[in-house]
Enzyme design. Structure first.
Site, short mmCIF file in Angstrom:
data_model
loop_
_atom_site.label_atom_id
_atom_site.label_comp_id
_atom_site.label_asym_id
_atom_site.label_seq_id
_atom_site.Cartn_x
_atom_site.Cartn_y
_atom_site.Cartn_z
N GLN A 280 9.05 78.90 15.08
CA GLN A 280 10.48 78.62 15.11
C GLN A 280 11.07 78.91 13.73
O GLN A 280 10.62 78.36 12.72
CB GLN A 280 10.75 77.17 15.50
CG GLN A 280 12.22 76.89 15.69
CD GLN A 280 12.49 75.49 16.21
OE1 GLN A 280 12.84 74.61 15.45
NE2 GLN A 280 12.32 75.29 17.51
N CYS B 181 19.43 72.56 15.19
CA CYS B 181 19.23 71.50 14.21
C CYS B 181 20.55 71.13 13.54
O CYS B 181 21.23 72.01 13.00
CB CYS B 181 18.22 71.95 13.16
SG CYS B 181 17.88 70.68 11.92
N HIS C 88 18.89 71.93 24.30
CA HIS C 88 18.93 70.48 24.08
C HIS C 88 20.24 70.00 24.69
O HIS C 88 21.32 70.37 24.23
CB HIS C 88 18.87 70.17 22.59
CG HIS C 88 18.73 68.70 22.30
ND1 HIS C 88 18.13 68.22 21.17
CD2 HIS C 88 19.13 67.60 22.99
CE1 HIS C 88 18.16 66.90 21.17
NE2 HIS C 88 18.77 66.50 22.27
N ASN D 141 15.70 70.36 27.18
CA ASN D 141 15.13 69.52 26.15
C ASN D 141 16.05 68.33 25.93
O ASN D 141 17.26 68.42 26.13
CB ASN D 141 14.98 70.35 24.85
CG ASN D 141 14.62 69.52 23.64
OD1 ASN D 141 15.35 69.50 22.65
ND2 ASN D 141 13.50 68.83 23.69
N GLY D 142 15.46 67.21 25.53
CA GLY D 142 16.26 66.04 25.19
C GLY D 142 15.99 64.85 26.09
O GLY D 142 16.21 64.92 27.30
#
Length: 311
Positions: free
Chosen positions: A53, A83, A154, A194-195
């Site tokens: 990543q 991020c 996410h 995701n999440g």
């Protein structure tokens, strides 16, 4: 997962699941171009399939780093556009790039032109007060036009100012329906969610709507959650894997790394959650995190900590 999913953790995770894709912690292009690239990119062959990543926003630099990833043998290179930390924002990458879909597309194209391995993107559903689905769909459309076929979403907004990274993982509400809708409208793309994923049942529920699920902190703090994934999601025969066998399998790896000059504490911190919920787990965690115990210790400390498990 900065400072979490390093090569020591990934080796440990691979002992529990043979088929789940593993992702590195985010590595910046600057760290690879101006620092010790080999230190950041080194990994054990057992980690395959494994993705690097990257964090960055300069297409030529990302292309260069993607080439490095391919040369080191990574199976995928993933661009982090999710991020929200201020440190990352100061470098003009991470979640703030969601406001610059054209730039992300340029980055993806440059990386794809440079390598043969897959180039994927991890991102949020929106940023700050932008909460409409159209923003997410437009971002994905622009980046997909540059050749990206896989998006890891996410399912929360990223709040760029006023929330810490931890708060950004907890306060913005999860909107799984946005990700489900994205997959329904773009069946040609591979969409992963995701999440907030806590259990294997959660994963199974999501897989009714999307192509894959990324699990972050739960897989770190409670790694035994991964123990049934190969049989449940990859169709392999259940084995006789036990937590104790995983702990013992770490010993040769620990000894190899200690011989290279690494410290036990840098490896042991990743296996603290192995016995979560098992009698003796508190003793295990205490011994493998206590500075006085770890000082000058080797694999025998792991064996000593194991003695209390199940008592």
């Amino acid at each position: 997962m900065l400072d979490w999913t390093d090569r020591h953790y990934r080796y440990f995770a691979r002992l529990i699941t043979r088929h789940t894709w593993l992702y590195t912690e985010m590595v910046t292009t600057g760290a690879l171009i101006h620092g010790d690239a080999a230190r950041h990119l080194r990994f054990d062959d057992s980690e395959h399939p494994v993705a690097l990543q990257l964090g960055g926003s300069e297409p030529s630099e990302l292309a260069h780093c993607a080439k490095l990833a391919q040369s080191f043998g990574y199976d995928e290179v993933n661009l982090n556009v999710g991020c929200p930390s201020e440190r990352v924002q100061k470098g003009a990458f991470g979640a703030c790039l969601m406001a610059e879909a054209d730039l992300v597309a340029d980055c993806v194209k440059a990386m794809r032109d440079a390598v043969d391995i897959d180039v994927t993107v991890k991102h949020r559903i929106g940023i700050d007060a932008i909460e409409d689905y159209a923003f997410l769909a437009g971002f994905v459309e622009t980046v997909a036009a540059a050749g990206c076929r896989t998006f890891i979403v996410h399912a929360r907004n990223a709040i760029l100012k006023g929330l810490s990274p931890k708060e950004n993982r907890e306060i913005p509400p999860l909107k799984y329906d946005y990700v489900y809708r994205l997959k329904a409208e773009r069946p040609d793309l591979e969409i992963l969610i995701n999440g907030g994923v806590k259990t294997s049942d959660d994963i199974e529920a999501h897989l009714r709507h999307v192509d894959g699920v990324m699990v972050g902190r739960e897989a770190y703090h409670n790694p035994w959650i991964m123990a049934d994934w190969d049989a449940r999601f990859y169709g392999t025969e259940p084995g006789d894997l036990t937590r104790r066998k995983v702990a013992l399998a770490m010993l040769p790896y620990i000894e190899r790394n200690l011989a290279e000059g690494h410290k036990l504490r840098n490896i042991a911190r990743h296996i603290l959650g192995l016995f979560q919920g098992v009698p003796g787990a508190r003793h295990w965690r205490r011994m493998l995190s206590d500075a006085s115990c770890l000082e000058g210790a080797d694999g025998r400390l792991v064996l000593k900590a194991l003695e209390e498990i199940g008592r």
